[in-house]
Design a protein around this motif. Sequence first.
Motif, short mmCIF file in Angstrom:
data_model
loop_
_atom_site.label_atom_id
_atom_site.label_comp_id
_atom_site.label_asym_id
_atom_site.label_seq_id
_atom_site.Cartn_x
_atom_site.Cartn_y
_atom_site.Cartn_z
N UNK A 1 46.51 77.34 41.17
CA UNK A 1 47.13 78.34 41.83
C UNK A 1 46.65 78.08 43.50
N UNK A 2 45.13 77.80 43.93
CA UNK A 2 44.85 77.48 44.83
C UNK A 2 45.52 76.29 45.67
N UNK A 3 45.71 75.29 44.84
CA UNK A 3 46.37 74.19 45.29
C UNK A 3 47.76 74.45 45.88
N UNK A 4 48.24 75.33 44.93
CA UNK A 4 49.82 75.68 45.21
C UNK A 4 49.87 76.63 46.65
N UNK B 1 33.70 74.68 48.87
CA UNK B 1 33.42 74.60 50.30
C UNK B 1 34.28 73.82 50.95
N UNK B 2 34.63 72.28 50.06
CA UNK B 2 35.77 71.56 50.68
C UNK B 2 37.15 72.28 50.85
N UNK B 3 37.51 73.02 49.78
CA UNK B 3 38.64 73.94 49.98
C UNK B 3 38.57 74.76 51.01
N UNK B 4 37.58 75.47 51.25
CA UNK B 4 37.54 76.48 52.08
C UNK B 4 37.42 75.88 53.63
N UNK B 5 36.92 74.79 53.64
CA UNK B 5 36.92 74.00 55.08
C UNK B 5 38.36 73.53 55.74
#
Length: 111
Positions: free
Chosen positions: A4-7, A41-45
């Motif tokens: 879901x995050x990726x989408x 954290x990487x996705x947050x950035x």
Amino acid sequence: MQLLKYLKWVLGIAYFAQGDYPRAMNYQEQHLRLARQLQDRGGEGRALGNLGLVYYGLKKYRLSAEYHQQYLAIARELHDRAGEGQALSNLGDALLQSGNLLEAEQTLFIR
């Protein structure tokens, strides 16, 4: 939840590419919330950097710079040199467009 995050990230990028900044912002904000819930954290950035690009597209350069500064901090925390370079470049550009020439120069050439 990872899917879901990726989408949300992909949809945000797609709408950004089409110039639909409100939808891009909506999806990137959802991506940011999910990344924080997952402690990614990487996705947050990446979400913060993408939101910085959206605000840049909306010509809200000071706000864009604030998001890129947050992305830069996370990239440095994670020792993500590519992310750091991307954040610095986007931060410098946002500062330049906002009229902060000295700060842009310091960002691009001194850090």
